[in-house]
Design a protein around this motif. Sequence first.
Motif, PDB file in Angstrom:
ATOM      1  N   SER A 141       0.830  -1.206   0.000  1.00 56.01           N
ATOM      2  CA  SER A 141       0.000   0.000   0.000  1.00 56.01           C
ATOM      3  C   SER A 141       0.866   1.259   0.000  1.00 56.01           C
ATOM      4  O   SER A 141       0.623   2.201  -0.769  1.00 56.01           O
ATOM      5  N   THR A 142       1.907   1.269   0.827  1.00 62.24           N
ATOM      6  CA  THR A 142       2.774   2.453   0.941  1.00 62.24           C
ATOM      7  C   THR A 142       3.485   2.755  -0.373  1.00 62.24           C
ATOM      8  O   THR A 142       3.460   3.891  -0.860  1.00 62.24           O
ATOM      9  N   PHE A 143       4.104   1.745  -0.970  1.00 58.17           N
ATOM     10  CA  PHE A 143       4.946   1.990  -2.148  1.00 58.17           C
ATOM     11  C   PHE A 143       4.183   1.890  -3.468  1.00 58.17           C
ATOM     12  O   PHE A 143       4.774   2.088  -4.526  1.00 58.17           O
ATOM     13  N   SER A 144       2.877   1.596  -3.384  1.00 54.23           N
ATOM     14  CA  SER A 144       2.001   1.775  -4.548  1.00 54.23           C
ATOM     15  C   SER A 144       1.308   3.127  -4.483  1.00 54.23           C
ATOM     16  O   SER A 144       0.616   3.519  -5.423  1.00 54.23           O
ATOM     17  N   LYS A 145       1.485   3.800  -3.321  1.00 51.75           N
ATOM     18  CA  LYS A 145       0.868   5.119  -3.068  1.00 51.75           C
ATOM     19  C   LYS A 145      -0.651   5.050  -3.251  1.00 51.75           C
ATOM     20  O   LYS A 145      -1.272   5.939  -3.819  1.00 51.75           O
ATOM     21  N   LYS A 146      -1.223   3.970  -2.748  1.00 52.98           N
ATOM     22  CA  LYS A 146      -2.668   3.771  -2.819  1.00 52.98           C
ATOM     23  C   LYS A 146      -3.164   3.170  -1.514  1.00 52.98           C
ATOM     24  O   LYS A 146      -2.408   2.490  -0.805  1.00 52.98           O
ATOM     25  N   LYS A 147      -4.428   3.417  -1.216  1.00 49.89           N
ATOM     26  CA  LYS A 147      -5.074   2.763  -0.080  1.00 49.89           C
ATOM     27  C   LYS A 147      -5.175   1.268  -0.364  1.00 49.89           C
ATOM     28  O   LYS A 147      -5.399   0.851  -1.496  1.00 49.89           O
ATOM     29  N   LEU A 148      -5.026   0.453   0.671  1.00 54.70           N
ATOM     30  CA  LEU A 148      -5.114  -0.996   0.504  1.00 54.70           C
ATOM     31  C   LEU A 148      -6.472  -1.376  -0.075  1.00 54.70           C
ATOM     32  O   LEU A 148      -7.517  -0.995   0.451  1.00 54.70           O
ATOM     33  N   PHE A 149      -6.457  -2.124  -1.163  1.00 53.44           N
ATOM     34  CA  PHE A 149      -7.702  -2.511  -1.838  1.00 53.44           C
ATOM     35  C   PHE A 149      -8.447  -3.557  -0.999  1.00 53.44           C
ATOM     36  O   PHE A 149      -7.863  -4.528  -0.542  1.00 53.44           O
ATOM     37  N   GLY A 150      -9.745  -3.347  -0.792  1.00 53.79           N
ATOM     38  CA  GLY A 150     -10.588  -4.355  -0.145  1.00 53.79           C
ATOM     39  C   GLY A 150     -10.243  -4.627   1.301  1.00 53.79           C
ATOM     40  O   GLY A 150     -10.175  -5.794   1.717  1.00 53.79           O
ATOM     41  N   TYR A 151     -10.053  -3.576   2.088  1.00 54.54           N
ATOM     42  CA  TYR A 151      -9.679  -3.745   3.503  1.00 54.54           C
ATOM     43  C   TYR A 151     -10.633  -4.673   4.253  1.00 54.54           C
ATOM     44  O   TYR A 151     -10.178  -5.601   4.945  1.00 54.54           O
ATOM     45  N   PRO A 152     -11.978  -4.492   4.165  1.00 50.64           N
ATOM     46  CA  PRO A 152     -12.876  -5.406   4.896  1.00 50.64           C
ATOM     47  C   PRO A 152     -12.710  -6.859   4.466  1.00 50.64           C
ATOM     48  O   PRO A 152     -12.752  -7.771   5.303  1.00 50.64           O
ATOM     49  N   ALA A 153     -12.490  -7.092   3.168  1.00 48.13           N
ATOM     50  CA  ALA A 153     -12.292  -8.466   2.678  1.00 48.13           C
ATOM     51  C   ALA A 153     -10.980  -9.036   3.212  1.00 48.13           C
ATOM     52  O   ALA A 153     -10.897 -10.240   3.528  1.00 48.13           O
ATOM     53  N   MET A 154      -9.967  -8.191   3.326  1.00 41.76           N
ATOM     54  CA  MET A 154      -8.679  -8.653   3.871  1.00 41.76           C
ATOM     55  C   MET A 154      -8.836  -9.075   5.331  1.00 41.76           C
ATOM     56  O   MET A 154      -8.312 -10.113   5.752  1.00 41.76           O
ATOM     57  N   VAL A 155      -9.562  -8.287   6.105  1.00 43.53           N
ATOM     58  CA  VAL A 155      -9.798  -8.623   7.510  1.00 43.53           C
ATOM     59  C   VAL A 155     -10.579  -9.933   7.611  1.00 43.53           C
ATOM     60  O   VAL A 155     -10.227 -10.830   8.395  1.00 43.53           O
ATOM     61  N   ALA A 156     -11.645 -10.048   6.811  1.00 37.55           N
ATOM     62  CA  ALA A 156     -12.451 -11.269   6.828  1.00 37.55           C
ATOM     63  C   ALA A 156     -11.614 -12.485   6.437  1.00 37.55           C
ATOM     64  O   ALA A 156     -11.739 -13.566   7.036  1.00 37.55           O
ATOM     65  N   ALA A 157     -10.731 -12.312   5.454  1.00 35.46           N
ATOM     66  CA  ALA A 157      -9.883 -13.422   5.005  1.00 35.46           C
ATOM     67  C   ALA A 157      -8.958 -13.890   6.126  1.00 35.46           C
ATOM     68  O   ALA A 157      -8.773 -15.107   6.322  1.00 35.46           O
ATOM     69  N   VAL A 158      -8.397 -12.954   6.867  1.00 37.53           N
ATOM     70  CA  VAL A 158      -7.507 -13.316   7.982  1.00 37.53           C
ATOM     71  C   VAL A 158      -8.277 -14.101   9.038  1.00 37.53           C
ATOM     72  O   VAL A 158      -7.789 -15.118   9.563  1.00 37.53           O
ATOM     73  N   VAL A 159      -9.482 -13.655   9.362  1.00 35.73           N
ATOM     74  CA  VAL A 159     -10.293 -14.334  10.373  1.00 35.73           C
ATOM     75  C   VAL A 159     -10.650 -15.746   9.909  1.00 35.73           C
ATOM     76  O   VAL A 159     -10.545 -16.717  10.675  1.00 35.73           O
ATOM     77  N   VAL A 160     -11.056 -15.893   8.643  1.00 34.05           N
ATOM     78  CA  VAL A 160     -11.426 -17.209   8.112  1.00 34.05           C
ATOM     79  C   VAL A 160     -10.214 -18.143   8.098  1.00 34.05           C
ATOM     80  O   VAL A 160     -10.320 -19.323   8.469  1.00 34.05           O
ATOM     81  N   ILE A 161      -9.058 -17.626   7.689  1.00 29.78           N
ATOM     82  CA  ILE A 161      -7.836 -18.441   7.694  1.00 29.78           C
ATOM     83  C   ILE A 161      -7.541 -18.945   9.103  1.00 29.78           C
ATOM     84  O   ILE A 161      -7.194 -20.117   9.303  1.00 29.78           O
ATOM     85  N   SER A 162      -7.691 -18.078  10.093  1.00 28.48           N
ATOM     86  CA  SER A 162      -7.397 -18.480  11.472  1.00 28.48           C
ATOM     87  C   SER A 162      -8.340 -19.579  11.947  1.00 28.48           C
ATOM     88  O   SER A 162      -7.925 -20.500  12.663  1.00 28.48           O
ATOM     89  N   LEU A 163      -9.617 -19.504  11.572  1.00 24.54           N
ATOM     90  CA  LEU A 163     -10.578 -20.543  11.968  1.00 24.54           C
ATOM     91  C   LEU A 163     -10.271 -21.862  11.267  1.00 24.54           C
ATOM     92  O   LEU A 163     -10.263 -22.929  11.899  1.00 24.54           O
ATOM     93  N   LEU A 164     -10.009 -21.796   9.961  1.00 24.67           N
ATOM     94  CA  LEU A 164      -9.715 -23.020   9.210  1.00 24.67           C
ATOM     95  C   LEU A 164      -8.395 -23.654   9.625  1.00 24.67           C
ATOM     96  O   LEU A 164      -8.204 -24.866   9.481  1.00 24.67           O
ATOM     97  N   SER A 165      -7.470 -22.846  10.163  1.00 23.23           N
ATOM     98  CA  SER A 165      -6.159 -23.382  10.537  1.00 23.23           C
ATOM     99  C   SER A 165      -6.266 -24.478  11.602  1.00 23.23           C
ATOM    100  O   SER A 165      -5.382 -25.328  11.714  1.00 23.23           O
ATOM    101  N   PHE A 166      -7.367 -24.457  12.378  1.00 27.17           N
ATOM    102  CA  PHE A 166      -7.570 -25.482  13.409  1.00 27.17           C
ATOM    103  C   PHE A 166      -8.340 -26.695  12.886  1.00 27.17           C
ATOM    104  O   PHE A 166      -8.627 -27.619  13.650  1.00 27.17           O
ATOM    105  N   LEU A 167      -8.704 -26.690  11.615  1.00 29.02           N
ATOM    106  CA  LEU A 167      -9.542 -27.759  11.057  1.00 29.02           C
ATOM    107  C   LEU A 167      -8.848 -28.532   9.945  1.00 29.02           C
ATOM    108  O   LEU A 167      -9.512 -29.135   9.100  1.00 29.02           O
ATOM    109  N   VAL A 168      -7.525 -28.493   9.909  1.00 25.89           N
ATOM    110  CA  VAL A 168      -6.808 -29.110   8.789  1.00 25.89           C
ATOM    111  C   VAL A 168      -5.672 -30.033   9.219  1.00 25.89           C
ATOM    112  O   VAL A 168      -4.988 -30.589   8.362  1.00 25.89           O
TER     113      VAL A 168
END
Length: 447
Positions: A296-323
Amino acid sequence: MRLDEFIITGDPLILGAQVSIALVSIGIVVLLTYTKKWKWLFTEWIASVDHKRLGIMYLLAAVLMFFRGGVDALMIRTQLAMPGMEFLDAQHYNEVFTTHGTIMILFMAMPFVIGLMNVVVPLQIGARDVAFPFLNNLSFWTFFMGAMLFNISFVIGGSPAAGWTNYAPLAEEFSPGYGINFYLLGVQIAGIGTLMTGINFMVTILRMRTKGMTLMKMPMFTWTSLITCLIIVFAFPVLTVALALMTFDRLFGTAFFTLANGGIPMMWANLFWVWGHPEVYIVILPAFGIFSEIISTFSKKKLFGYPAMVAAVVVISLLSFLVWVHHFFTMGSGAAVNSFFSITTMMIAIPTGIKIFNWLFTMYKGRITFTTPMLWSLAFIPNFVIGGVTGVMLAMAAADYQYHNTYFLVSHFHYVLIAGTVFSCFAGLIYWYPKMVGYRLNEKNNW
């Protein structure tokens, strides 16, 4: 126990290591005494509760362990490159193979990301320090003493030689020396330090954010640090219990995993990987946060899809215990169990893919500056995609019967962790270096 069993003599590698440790220790004592820096060292660093200084100490420890683990890797590759020459005998090869994996995961990757968390997270959320500064200091020294206890086994008693996963029954009936004991105690002590860190940073992020900073306004690195700490709090107690049970087996004659006395060796594999696979995400999720900040910093742009990024991190953390069972598809769990864990493993590719596309869209039409951290971030994406695609291939239980214990698996693991964790550690260190020391590193030779 005889002294000659505990102090190994006569081996050139071990004798060289013993002499090196002695000379370096004497040199440090002499230097500190000559410069009269003992009080400065204790008050300014050893007893410090400042989050930045503790972060720097974590980073220094991680670099030291990176060197040790890297030397192990060089020895492994040297032996494999010249199989006719016995550079390492079978016992030493197994020891080096074991210590390389354990050190790189637990004593290099973990302290590196925790060091960056120490330096950056309080600054990002506007806190003066972490919630429990003394506990932060205690966490570091607990980790460091565990790491040193594990490392000293190479020259005292012999290193563990049952692989970094330390599977029973190899780690019990068939490993009579002291090496596995060093593994169990060293990892246990370091793991307790990591658990305290997880609790500390969870409280810090949830309770000490500056006024007006809601959860959905937090920087991405802080979000990934929060989820990482959540995984630590749930996963590390499992490792603590597993290590304690195997310690009882080895030292006190119990039979939790000892096959000969009615124990269940497969239970170790289950307990280890219930911790072990979330552990992979403990070291990779902060990396995702680091790359999000840098791209984000060196593209000089706001991070694309911030809510989706947060949701993805949460989903990854939940699935990490199921594999976790995908680590032993070949051990006879049955078709139904293998199918379930195959599906959950492949599902992780969805939120991970979301993150990859979000980084690409962040760079799309951005004014990209090719700084050193950005180059590390750009190198990460294709390498990590290769690691991810091969991971999906390994997630197919039927195919895993062919891939298991081959270099295909080794390459998948290293594509993911080197491109993810190591690249991010270097990128984050350079990116936040001015926050630690007050000046930037030289970028003149860049593009």
